[in-house]
Design an enzyme around this catalytic site. Structure first.
Site, PDB file in Angstrom:
ATOM      1  N   CYS A  97       0.763   6.309  -8.564  1.00 19.69           N
ATOM      2  CA  CYS A  97       2.139   5.930  -8.855  1.00 19.69           C
ATOM      3  C   CYS A  97       2.863   5.497  -7.587  1.00 19.69           C
ATOM      4  CB  CYS A  97       2.920   7.109  -9.451  1.00 19.69           C
ATOM      5  SG  CYS A  97       2.199   7.792 -10.945  1.00 19.69           S
ATOM      6  N   GLY A 154       1.650   0.942  -9.771  1.00 19.88           N
ATOM      7  CA  GLY A 154       1.567   1.426 -11.140  1.00 19.88           C
ATOM      8  C   GLY A 154       2.180   0.425 -12.084  1.00 19.88           C
ATOM      9  N   ASN A 177       3.801  11.191  -7.272  1.00 18.36           N
ATOM     10  CA  ASN A 177       2.671  10.325  -6.933  1.00 18.36           C
ATOM     11  C   ASN A 177       1.544  11.210  -6.439  1.00 18.36           C
ATOM     12  OD1 ASN A 177       0.929   8.315  -6.069  1.00 18.36           O
ATOM     13  ND2 ASN A 177       1.980   8.043  -4.123  1.00 18.36           N
ATOM     14  N   GLY A 178       0.380  11.127  -7.076  1.00 15.09           N
ATOM     15  CA  GLY A 178      -0.764  11.921  -6.657  1.00 15.09           C
ATOM     16  C   GLY A 178      -1.406  12.615  -7.835  1.00 15.09           C
ATOM     17  N   CYS A 227      -4.978   9.257   2.410  1.00 13.98           N
ATOM     18  CA  CYS A 227      -6.027   8.488   1.719  1.00 13.98           C
ATOM     19  C   CYS A 227      -6.363   7.217   2.486  1.00 13.98           C
ATOM     20  CB  CYS A 227      -5.552   8.148   0.313  1.00 13.98           C
ATOM     21  SG  CYS A 227      -6.659   7.052  -0.594  1.00 13.98           S
ATOM     22  N   TYR A 242      -6.931  -0.862   0.266  1.00 14.99           N
ATOM     23  CA  TYR A 242      -6.560  -1.586  -0.958  1.00 14.99           C
ATOM     24  C   TYR A 242      -5.133  -1.369  -1.431  1.00 14.99           C
ATOM     25  CZ  TYR A 242      -6.581  -2.987  -5.882  1.00 14.99           C
ATOM     26  OH  TYR A 242      -6.268  -3.555  -7.072  1.00 14.99           O
ATOM     27  N   SER A 268      -6.106  -8.375  -1.542  1.00 18.41           N
ATOM     28  CA  SER A 268      -6.101  -7.408  -0.456  1.00 18.41           C
ATOM     29  C   SER A 268      -7.161  -7.687   0.595  1.00 18.41           C
ATOM     30  CB  SER A 268      -6.268  -5.986  -1.004  1.00 18.41           C
ATOM     31  OG  SER A 268      -7.397  -5.906  -1.849  1.00 18.41           O
ATOM     32  N   ASP A 276     -12.634  -6.196  -0.421  1.00 17.93           N
ATOM     33  CA  ASP A 276     -12.156  -4.965   0.204  1.00 17.93           C
ATOM     34  C   ASP A 276     -13.017  -3.758  -0.130  1.00 17.93           C
ATOM     35  OD1 ASP A 276     -10.913  -3.700  -2.333  1.00 17.93           O
ATOM     36  OD2 ASP A 276      -9.924  -5.636  -2.220  1.00 17.93           O
ATOM     37  N   CYS A 286     -12.873  10.572  -6.696  1.00 16.63           N
ATOM     38  CA  CYS A 286     -11.617  10.978  -6.068  1.00 16.63           C
ATOM     39  C   CYS A 286     -10.866  11.873  -7.046  1.00 16.63           C
ATOM     40  CB  CYS A 286     -10.754   9.767  -5.711  1.00 16.63           C
ATOM     41  SG  CYS A 286      -9.112  10.210  -5.090  1.00 16.63           S
ATOM     42  N   CYS A 337      -8.412  10.946   4.749  1.00 13.73           N
ATOM     43  CA  CYS A 337      -9.347  11.403   3.717  1.00 13.73           C
ATOM     44  C   CYS A 337     -10.334  10.276   3.434  1.00 13.73           C
ATOM     45  CB  CYS A 337      -8.608  11.773   2.434  1.00 13.73           C
ATOM     46  SG  CYS A 337      -9.722  12.256   1.080  1.00 13.73           S
ATOM     47  N   CYS A 340     -14.181   9.863  -0.863  1.00 12.09           N
ATOM     48  CA  CYS A 340     -14.849   8.960  -1.803  1.00 12.09           C
ATOM     49  C   CYS A 340     -16.009   8.211  -1.150  1.00 12.09           C
ATOM     50  CB  CYS A 340     -13.841   7.972  -2.387  1.00 12.09           C
ATOM     51  SG  CYS A 340     -12.983   6.970  -1.155  1.00 12.09           S
TER      52      CYS A 340
END
Length: 469
Positions: A9, A36, A110-111, A250, A256, A297, A360, A396, A448, A451
């Site tokens: 988000c 989003g 968001n998250g 992240c 991206y 991107s 990307d 993720c 992080c 992934c």
């Protein structure tokens, strides 16, 4: 048909008495639309009453001037949603609203939390009955408030909020609207971004700096991981209710998600992506006639690859900017055509050329495969695919919709098998060390990369994994 990663988000908050806060929030959400596209909403307070207006769809299709005029007040929050937990229907649109004792509040998130099963059990409410982890946070806060003998004081909400935050595990950047104040917060790892900006007569919170720019706010700083800020008539007040831990923004914000005109960790995103391309050109050079990005991107990365390699940068595709992320197509033939609706090759720049094609990331590879076929059909002599991130192998749990590992192509295929599946003449990914160096030059911490490596910054409970099986 869009198999690129999806993010949770975008959030926005505004404290600006005397200004058209709903219109300014609309502009901020418009700048965050890429984060989003399923739903959007705005909540406004005039100090006494609170109004919430939200719906499924894009910001521009939900709100118009008439609708915004009904949202009068001095402060507001807004949200754009892509669902990673909870369905994408109207009931899970944000901001979420609660009226508890003498307090009203609205919350946008968001998250993604990883301890929702435990928290909902503690509340005694089935998680399915709450709908999303954002709703769960609101319920936790409401419970904290209902346990107090409330007299309607602002500090009661702040205290309840700071008691709620330590209960949460996972990724969260939150904005909360009270009657006459805002609260902003980030999780201790700082998985998702949140920024503070200043107007001549107010303050702004936003997921990305371009949303500050569009409303005329000056970027002050990033909200620190683990920090809670309270914004009211007295200014900005900071506190840290959780212990300090190693930060883990992240890495895919740089690969991206984030807009290229934004800044994260003191780095311009566009320049970071160019450095990724430059590193990839040094790591995996190839003889070719042109460097072609797959919009959008990857464009800065392709520019960096071209500059470092000396191979000309060429536009290979035209992207249709007026099609959303979803396209209704009942059979495979029409789904293949849907890729062409979004991207159409420029034959004159492709035919007979040896191409370095820059992307990307590769997540599921289905759309990319169709894109490669289009390039072959347009007459490409050679296609050398170069990817600006390492192979995406692991789920993720912190705000991307990649919790099903079986759908991640790099988790079940070798690089050579992916190359053959895509029909490329060669395929190379950017090494993890080079990617981290491009993002945070001279530093080895603060990101992080779970992934890509499978090394998660915080433990992921079995209940969180079982919830998506």
């Amino acid at each position: 048909m869009d198999d690129s990663p999806k993010e949770a988000c975008g959030v926005f908050g505004l404290y600006a008495p005397g200004n058209p806060v709903s219109h300014l929030t609309y502009l901020g959400l418009f700048a965050l639309q890429h984060r989003g596209q399923e739903a959007a909403g705005i909540a406004v307070s005039d100090g006494q009453k609170m109004w919430v207006d939200k719906d499924t769809g894009l910001v521009s299709t939900i709100f118009d001037d008439r609708r915004l005029q009904t949202l009068q007040g001095d402060l507001a929050i807004g949200h754009t949603r892509y669902s990673t937990t909870g369905s994408g229907d109207w009931s899970n649109c944000q901001p979420v609203y609660r009226d508890v004792r003498r307090h009203q509040f609205a919350l946008a998130h968001n998250g993604n939390l990883v301890n929702t099963a435990q928290l909902s059990a503690d509340l005694g409410i089935p998680y399915d009955g709450i709908g999303s982890d954002s709703g769960l946070v609101a319920e936790l806060l409401a419970r904290e408030l209902s346990d107090d003998a409330c007299n309607g004081d602002q500090q009661e909400v702040v205290d309840a909020f700071t008691r709620t935050i330590p209960q949460l595990s996972g990724a969260f950047s939150l904005v909360l609207l009270g009657s006459d104040f805002l609260i902003g917060a980030r999780d201790p790892q700082g998985f998702r971004p949140l920024f503070l900006g200043q107007l001549d007569d107010g303050w702004v919170l936003a997921s990305e700096t371009p949303a500050l720019d569009v409303v005329g706010a000056e970027t002050v700083r990033e909200i620190a991981p683990g920090e809670v800020v309270v914004i009211n008539a007295g200014g900005v007040h900071s506190m840290t209710p959780t212990p300090a831990v190693e930060h883990a923004l992240c890495s895919f914000e740089f690969v991206y998600f984030a807009r290229p005109d934004g800044n994260l960790l003191g780095q311009n995103v566009h320049r970071v992506r160019q450095r990724m391309g430059e590193a990839l050109a040094r790591q995996d050079p190839v003889q070719a006639d042109a460097v072609v990005p797959i919009p959008e991107s990857s464009v800065p990365g392709a520019q960096g690859y071209a500059r470092e390699s000396g191979i000309p940068f060429v536009d290979g595709f035209v992207k249709n900017r007026y099609i959303g992320r979803t396209f209704i197509a009942p059979n495979q033939e029409l789904r293949s055509n849907a890729v062409r609706i979004k991207l159409n090759p420029i034959r004159e720049n492709i035919e007979g050329q040896r191409l370095v094609v820059v992307e990307d990331s590769i997540i599921r590879a289905t759309t990319l495969r169709e894109t490669m076929r289009m390039m072959r059909k347009a007459g490409a002599a050679e296609i050398h695919l170069r990817v600006l991130s390492p192979p995406y192998k692991w789920p993720c749990w912190f705000g991307m919709d990649t919790t099903d590992r079986s759908k991640l192509v790099a988790s079940r295929m070798s690089v050579e098998e992916i190359r053959e599946y895509l029909g490329a003449d060669s395929l190379a990914y950017l090494d993890i060390d080079d990617m981290v160096e491009a993002i945070t030059p001279g530093k080895r911490t603060g990101l992080c990369t779970a992934c890509l490596t499978g090394d998660y910054p915080i433990p992921v409970p079995d209940s969180a994994i079982a919830a998506v099986k």
